[in-house]
Design an enzyme around this catalytic site. Structure first.
Site, PDB file in Angstrom:
ATOM      1  N   CYS A   5      62.289  14.747 -16.381  1.00 61.15           N
ATOM      2  CA  CYS A   5      63.206  14.081 -17.293  1.00 61.15           C
ATOM      3  C   CYS A   5      62.984  12.578 -17.287  1.00 61.15           C
ATOM      4  CB  CYS A   5      64.639  14.339 -16.860  1.00 61.15           C
ATOM      5  SG  CYS A   5      65.009  16.075 -16.677  1.00 61.15           S
ATOM      6  N   GLY A  32      60.754  14.207 -21.884  1.00 58.69           N
ATOM      7  CA  GLY A  32      61.645  15.334 -22.119  1.00 58.69           C
ATOM      8  C   GLY A  32      61.963  15.490 -23.585  1.00 58.69           C
ATOM      9  N   ASN A 106      66.525  12.734 -12.695  1.00 58.65           N
ATOM     10  CA  ASN A 106      65.127  13.130 -12.821  1.00 58.65           C
ATOM     11  C   ASN A 106      64.684  13.579 -11.433  1.00 58.65           C
ATOM     12  OD1 ASN A 106      61.992  11.344 -13.205  1.00 58.65           O
ATOM     13  ND2 ASN A 106      62.419  13.493 -13.487  1.00 58.65           N
ATOM     14  N   GLY A 107      64.245  14.825 -11.332  1.00 60.57           N
ATOM     15  CA  GLY A 107      63.817  15.340 -10.041  1.00 60.57           C
ATOM     16  C   GLY A 107      64.372  16.734  -9.818  1.00 60.57           C
ATOM     17  N   CYS A 243      55.045  10.714  -6.436  1.00 61.89           N
ATOM     18  CA  CYS A 243      54.317  11.770  -7.162  1.00 61.89           C
ATOM     19  C   CYS A 243      53.069  11.156  -7.791  1.00 61.89           C
ATOM     20  CB  CYS A 243      55.210  12.351  -8.250  1.00 61.89           C
ATOM     21  SG  CYS A 243      54.331  13.416  -9.406  1.00 61.89           S
ATOM     22  N   TYR A 249      49.117  11.896 -15.174  1.00 64.65           N
ATOM     23  CA  TYR A 249      49.440  12.697 -16.350  1.00 64.65           C
ATOM     24  C   TYR A 249      50.752  12.325 -17.029  1.00 64.65           C
ATOM     25  CZ  TYR A 249      50.333  16.928 -19.125  1.00 64.65           C
ATOM     26  OH  TYR A 249      50.599  17.792 -20.143  1.00 64.65           O
ATOM     27  N   SER A 290      44.821  12.731 -23.298  1.00 62.43           N
ATOM     28  CA  SER A 290      45.046  12.723 -21.854  1.00 62.43           C
ATOM     29  C   SER A 290      43.835  12.239 -21.053  1.00 62.43           C
ATOM     30  CB  SER A 290      45.454  14.120 -21.382  1.00 62.43           C
ATOM     31  OG  SER A 290      44.544  15.079 -21.884  1.00 62.43           O
ATOM     32  N   ASP A 367      38.912  15.302 -18.632  1.00 62.61           N
ATOM     33  CA  ASP A 367      40.351  15.496 -18.819  1.00 62.61           C
ATOM     34  C   ASP A 367      41.059  15.151 -17.509  1.00 62.61           C
ATOM     35  OD1 ASP A 367      42.671  16.009 -20.149  1.00 62.61           O
ATOM     36  OD2 ASP A 367      42.249  18.112 -20.580  1.00 62.61           O
ATOM     37  N   CYS A 404      54.978  22.962  -8.347  1.00 61.45           N
ATOM     38  CA  CYS A 404      55.767  21.784  -7.987  1.00 61.45           C
ATOM     39  C   CYS A 404      57.215  22.205  -7.831  1.00 61.45           C
ATOM     40  CB  CYS A 404      55.657  20.723  -9.080  1.00 61.45           C
ATOM     41  SG  CYS A 404      56.731  19.312  -8.774  1.00 61.45           S
ATOM     42  N   CYS A 455      53.065  12.196  -2.656  1.00 62.89           N
ATOM     43  CA  CYS A 455      53.243  13.639  -2.717  1.00 62.89           C
ATOM     44  C   CYS A 455      51.961  14.198  -3.309  1.00 62.89           C
ATOM     45  CB  CYS A 455      54.427  14.035  -3.599  1.00 62.89           C
ATOM     46  SG  CYS A 455      54.565  15.833  -3.720  1.00 62.89           S
ATOM     47  N   CYS A 458      51.145  19.733  -5.036  1.00 59.56           N
ATOM     48  CA  CYS A 458      50.550  20.704  -5.964  1.00 59.56           C
ATOM     49  C   CYS A 458      49.030  20.776  -5.833  1.00 59.56           C
ATOM     50  CB  CYS A 458      50.952  20.362  -7.396  1.00 59.56           C
ATOM     51  SG  CYS A 458      50.564  18.680  -7.868  1.00 59.56           S
TER      52      CYS A 458
HETATM   53  S1  SF4 Z   1      53.986  18.604  -6.298  1.00 58.49           S
HETATM   54 FE1  SF4 Z   1      52.544  17.511  -7.660  1.00 58.49          FE
HETATM   55  S2  SF4 Z   1      53.657  17.222  -9.582  1.00 58.49           S
HETATM   56 FE2  SF4 Z   1      55.169  17.785  -8.019  1.00 58.49          FE
HETATM   57  S3  SF4 Z   1      55.949  15.823  -7.249  1.00 58.49           S
HETATM   58 FE3  SF4 Z   1      54.272  16.433  -5.909  1.00 58.49          FE
HETATM   59  S4  SF4 Z   1      52.446  15.443  -6.809  1.00 58.49           S
HETATM   60 FE4  SF4 Z   1      54.062  15.415  -8.346  1.00 58.49          FE
END
Ligand code: SF4
Length: 490
Positions: A5, A32, A106-107, A243, A249, A290, A367, A404, A455, A458
């Site tokens: 968001c 969003g 957001n989160g 993140c 992205y 992208s 990409d 995620c 983070c 993913c």
């Molecule tokens: S898991 Fe990936 S998309 Fe989700 S917060 Fe962590 S880095 Fe970002």
């Protein structure tokens, strides 16, 4: 329920907040498209307008006129997989004994169910299954007994997960970022007030100046006369967990997040991609839009050194950068199409190749990610149908191997092509001549962070939060919701 968001909050000196919030939400629309909303407070009363749809559809002129007051927050929400549910549209608002609250989030909390159960047992009634309502109720409960700063600190000690929040408590606007700073939030100065927003592009839209990012674990309270803001560092954390995908992205390229211009980060990731896995071809082209910044950095680096890392001869121009794929701008991102069938058709609708750029040439296509593999497979086929002699695929991020849990509606493990396939197997599946991803070390290097301050859940399957059934990459534990993790008065 996961969501990605955009949030915003403004406090102005005597001018209604609704229009600046509306324009800021336009600037955050990419974060969003499912619903949009604004909550304002005029010093006496809270006003709310929340609708499903894009910002332009959710508000009419009359709606903005009714949102009176110099303080307010706004929200745009991303579609979740499956049903569209207006009960989760935001900002969430309540009135209670100690005033009124509006909250944009957001989160994603990973312990929302525990807190919901505890609050429900204490008599709180919930109208949605979203975690935003859980935060709102918890904060409202604390505000019955504590001042604003202590109440926020108390709630921060109970919730676990990622959150960037903008909140109205009556006509006071505040912003909170989770102790690991997973999702972005920044502060801007306007001509007659201050703004909090997910991305600095929203501040630019209002002709404001970016002041700084909200720090992880910080509460920022905008002064009611629009003259400044107060800062409270409520939680200190040894490491952050930004993140990295915001840079790759999600965020607008013209936004500055955690001191880094997103466009520049993407170009530098492209340069690293050349250094790590460059391949000499006739043409390098982006997947629009992208891959554009990555491809431009990649082509720049390719003009300086060969794929073996040697300096180019003066008469060697390197790899030609060309736009070989044209995008139909009226088709949305395949990422947000709810079914596989729709995604497959959308790829063909979305991209059209320029034959003269491709025919008889070796091509590198760049990409930012491969999620399910559908787009890449069709893309490689498209380029080969156009007469490409070879198609090499380069991705400006590591392979996505896991879902995620921090608020990004990405895909399930089963849907992610890299969750159980090697790079070689993916290359074969998408029928590319070669495939390479960027390493996680390169990402950390470009973003100027230690790996442990990002983070990477993913792409590594190890998360910075305690998520049931998943590994963590650090020492984390969930708060004991029944207890008091952070004393409210220290
Ligand atoms: S898991 Fe990936 S998309 Fe989700 S917060 Fe962590 S880095 Fe970002």
């Amino acid at each position: 329920m996961t969501e990605k968001c955009g949030v915003v909050g403004v406090s102005l000196d005597g001018r209604d907040a609704a229009r600046p919030l509306y324009y800021a939400l336009y600037a955050l629309q990419h974060r969003g498209q499912e619903s949009a909303g604004i909550v304002t407070h005029d010093g006496f009363q809270q006003h709310s307008h929340v609708e499903m749809g894009l910002v332009g559809d959710a508000f009419g002129e009359g709606d903005l006129d009714e949102l009176t007051g110099a303080a307010g927050i706004g929200h745009v929400r991303y579609p979740t997989a499956g049903s569209v549910d207006s009960s989760c549209a935001q900002p969430f608002s309540v009135s209670f004994k100690s005033g009124s609250l509006g909250l944009s989030h957001n989160g994603n909390l990973v312990n929302a169910d525990e807190i919901r159960d505890e609050l429900a047992a204490a008599g709180h009634a919930f109208t949605s299954d979203g975690d935003t309502e859980v935060i709102t109720h918890d904060l409202a409960r604390n505000l019955l007994e504590e001042d604003l700063v202590r109440a926020v600190k108390h709630t921060m000690g109970r919730i676990h997960g990622s959150y960037s929040l903008t909140i109205t408590h009556d006509d006071t606007v505040l912003g909170v970022r989770d102790p690991q700073g997973n999702r972005p939030l920044c502060i801007g100065e306007l001509e007659d007030g201050y703004i909090l927003a997910s991305e600095s592009a929203a501040i630019d839209t209002l002709d404001g100046e970016l002041v700084r990012d909200v720090r992880p674990g910080e509460l920022v309270v905008l002064q009611e006369d629009g003259q400044g803001f107060d800062s409270y560092q409520l939680v200190e954390n040894e490491n952050t967990a930004h993140c990295f995908f915001e840079h790759v992205y999600f965020a607008r390229p013209d936004s500055v997040i955690d001191d880094t211009l997103v466009y520049e980060a993407r170009r530098n990731l492209g340069r690293k991609l050349w250094e790590e896995s460059g391949v000499e071809t006739d043409v390098v082209m982006p997947v629009p839009d992208s891959g554009r910044a990555f491809a431009s950095g990649y082509a720049d680096a390719a003009g300086e050194t060969t794929a073996d890392g040697e300096a180019r001869d003066a008469d060697d121009d390197g790899v030609e950068f060309a736009e070989g794929l044209m995008k139909n701008r009226y088709v949305g991102r395949t990422f947000i199409m709810p079914t596989q069938d729709e995604r497959e058709r959308a790829v063909r609708l979305k991209l059209n190749p320029i034959k003269s750029t491709i025919e008889g040439k070796t091509v590198t296509v760049i990409d930012d990610s491969i999620v399910r593999g559908t787009t890449s497979t069709q893309l490689v086929q498209l380029l080969k149908d156009c007469g490409a002699e070879a198609v090499h695929v380069r991705i400006g991020a590591p392979a996505i191997v896991a879902p995620c849990y921090m608020g990004i509606d990405m895909a399930t493990r089963e849907e992610l092509i890299a969750s159980d396939k090697s790079v070689g197997e993916i290359r074969d599946e998408i029928a590319a001549d070669s495939l390479a991803y960027l390493s996680t070390d390169a990402v950390a290097d470009v973003l100027g962070k230690e790996r442990i301050d990002l983070c990477l859940g993913c792409v590594t399957g190890e998360y910075p939060y305690d998520i049931e059934g998943e590994e963590t990459d650090r020492d984390v534990s969930r708060p004991d919701v029944g207890g008091q993790q952070l004393p409210a008065d220290d």
